[in-house]
Motif scaffolding. Structure first.
Motif: not given
Lengths: 101, 101, 101, 101
Positions: B1-10, B59-67, B91-101
């Motif tokens: 499950m996505k952790n918001v703080n992890v997504s933000i940092e990534a 936020a969730d929809e922008l996370c999907s686009l971000c991935v 960092v792009c790979k890490k961010c894609a993982e962090a933003c996945k639902m």
């Protein structure tokens, strides 16, 4: 069919009114949802205009999100009688139309 | 499950490397696609982090686009040997993982 | 005396042309300085328009920075013959005028 | 002497807390000045981080504005007892220090 320059203009007009509405509504009670939506809408419209202007491959997807956000913001702002809310609802509706495929 | 703080940092780490990569690659030939993706990725990550931080309903929809954007940017940057491109792909790979639902 | 609505319009028009110029110039050699300035100018104009629209107490200071950035960007873009550079130099000059106190 | 990476990290941490504070304070009376400053501060910190990351020639001037904005936001937020305001005041002070020349 969507015209990119029309979308850009509509997004920027919407961004400006959302900024004004989010600011003016801070003095009012019961405008929390309106302010939150206006902040999101200003940010999403701003990025949408820029991605469209630069011909980004992600422009269409941001346009879709922009339509959704503008429609929600228009719905919320149209509940209020303040001048800024009426103006904002109006440009949000126009922006949603302009960003539809 | 996505952790918001992890997504933000990534997202913010990704934004910073994309800014650097888009700048450093301006001196190189054959990096046009890389620069374009890095610009988009920096902008989308920046807004994604902000919508997540404020608990936006979009936020969730922008996370999907971000991935999607991060995955494309990682793929492109991983084709190049420059240090900035390697860092950016990572960092792009890490961010894609962090933003996945 | 500065008219806020004129500044906002000029900043947004400048932001759009800077986005286009930064993108189109990626195919050209010798446009590195132009691309860098256009990226900065697009970002600074975007924030300037938003701070002006919301009546921020920091709007005047960002307008001053905007004038400086637009003047540098106009100077650089006016060295090039590409259509996007000519357009960009033109809106940058107008924006610098509109943002002066 | 200013360390660019420290400035970037401080700006991004400040941006995140300002986003949270601007959102959480919408439920409170008497937080209008706080919300306005947090919105400006989030935007200015975001751009400051990006200009620093890309080595922009305008980074120093935006850092100066960032210091001013962070100091005002810290002062306002430190008047309030809410957890988000205390956190925000704290990161704003750190960001102002990190962005000083």
């Amino acid at each position: 069919m969507k015209n990119v320059n029309v979308s850009i203009e509509a997004c920027l007009a919407c961004m400006v009114e959302c900024e004004k509405c989010a600011t003016d509504c801070l003095t009012m009670e019961g405008h929390k949802a309106c302010i939150k939506l206006c902040r999101d809408c200003a940010d999403i419209c701003a990025l949408c205009a820029r991605l469209c202007a630069r011909g980004s491959k992600f422009a269409d997807e941001l346009c879709s999100l922009c339509v959704k956000c503008c429609e929600e913001c228009a719905l919320e702002c149209s509940k209020h009688e303040m001048e800024c809310c009426k103006k904002c609802a109006n440009v949000c509706k126009k922006c949603a139309e302009a960003c539809k495929m």
